[in-house]
Design an enzyme around this catalytic site. Structure first.
Site, PDB file in Angstrom:
ATOM      1  CB  CYS A  63      -0.968   0.005   1.170  1.00 13.95           C
ATOM      2  SG  CYS A  63      -0.195   0.045   2.805  1.00 13.95           S
ATOM      3  CG  HIS A  99      -4.368   0.329   4.065  1.00 12.50           C
ATOM      4  ND1 HIS A  99      -3.760  -0.292   2.993  1.00 12.50           N
ATOM      5  CD2 HIS A  99      -5.403   1.038   3.546  1.00 12.50           C
ATOM      6  CE1 HIS A  99      -4.410   0.006   1.882  1.00 12.50           C
ATOM      7  NE2 HIS A  99      -5.397   0.821   2.189  1.00 12.50           N
ATOM      8  CG  ASP A 114      -6.614   1.994  -0.821  1.00 13.42           C
ATOM      9  OD1 ASP A 114      -5.484   1.687  -1.238  1.00 13.42           O
ATOM     10  OD2 ASP A 114      -7.108   1.490   0.219  1.00 13.42           O
TER      11      ASP A 114
END
Length: 261
Positions: A63, A99, A114
């Site tokens: 991420c 994250h 995202d």
């Protein structure tokens, strides 16, 4: 300097595409993967290193890498982008904020972007904050509020589940660096200790993943209607990583240790 044209070429675009076009192209072109942390290699978030790894070397990442790359691309196109840290899993779970997601301001609108949540990531950005359900090629997403926190939820096996929880406040990049260091190096981080995790959407929005976190190497193909699970021999992994995820040069040796050419 961020090389926007090289990044767009990597994801099959050119010119000045929309935020939604970039987001979708990214998640269907650049795989999520933890191959470096699993092999004991630290992950750099310097922009030059991200461009070298994800663009020039045609690797993937997790991420922090994915979303900082997207942040640079959107800023090059004139957007204002804020990094936000989240806790993965059900609300109330006592976990570190491992994250990264993005709040994007562009053209008078604010988006939740995202591209780094593995096989459960958004195909396209959604309006930021709690609101209605968003359906993307059958995949269902919704953000709800729980006190000061927001929760991204998605439907898995017919049930709404929490993906991650976050306070909608931007964080400085030093906080992102700290979370990245923990995720990439701490012995209790699953990206270090649990095994490999590789995932991406194919062009038809089938969510593919290859993982051995269950103890066996398994290829999973998810659609909104169901899943197919295929056991994989370690000797097959290199060809599978190349054919399905575009990751060339990876194999397991005789001791079942992951190696790169």
């Amino acid at each position: 300097m961020f090389e926007l044209d090289a990044y767009l070429e990597r994801i099959g675009l050119s010119g000045r595409p929309s935020i939604a076009e970039i987001h979708r192209a990214h998640v269907t072109s650049i795989p999520f993967e933890n191959l470096d942390p699993f092999r004991g290699r630290a992950v750099s978030l310097e922009l030059d290193d991200l461009q070298r790894k994800l663009v020039a070397d045609r690797r993937g990442g997790y991420c922090f890498e994915h979303n900082l790359m997207l942040k640079a691309a959107l800023e090059a196109l004139g957007a204002e982008v804020e990094p936000i840290l989240a806790r993965v899993g059900d609300r109330g779970t006592q976990r570190s904020r491992t994250h990264l997601l993005l709040r994007v301001h562009f053209g008078g609108e604010v988006w939740h972007a995202d591209v780094g949540f593995g096989r459960g990531t958004l195909l396209e950005p959604i309006p930021f904050g709690p609101g209605e359900e968003h359906v993307q090629q059958g995949w269902r997403f919704r953000v709800i509020a729980d006190g000061p926190e927001l929760i991204l939820r998605t439907v898995t096996d017919g049930e709404w589940v929490d993906g991650y929880t976050f306070v909608p406040e931007p964080v400085p990049l030093i906080d992102v660096e700290t979370s990245n260091w923990y995720t990439a190096t701490h012995p209790r981080s699953p990206f270090v200790s649990a095994g490999i995790s590789v995932a991406m959407y194919d062009p038809e929005a089938v969510a593919m993943s290859l993982s051995d976190w269950s103890g066996s190497l398994i290829l999973t193909e998810l659609t909104p209607a169901g899943r197919a699970v295929t056991p994989v021999e370690h000797e097959q992994a290199g060809d599978l990583l190349s054919a399905r995820f575009g990751l060339d040069g990876w194999n397991y040796d005789a001791g079942r240790r992951l190696t790169a050419q």
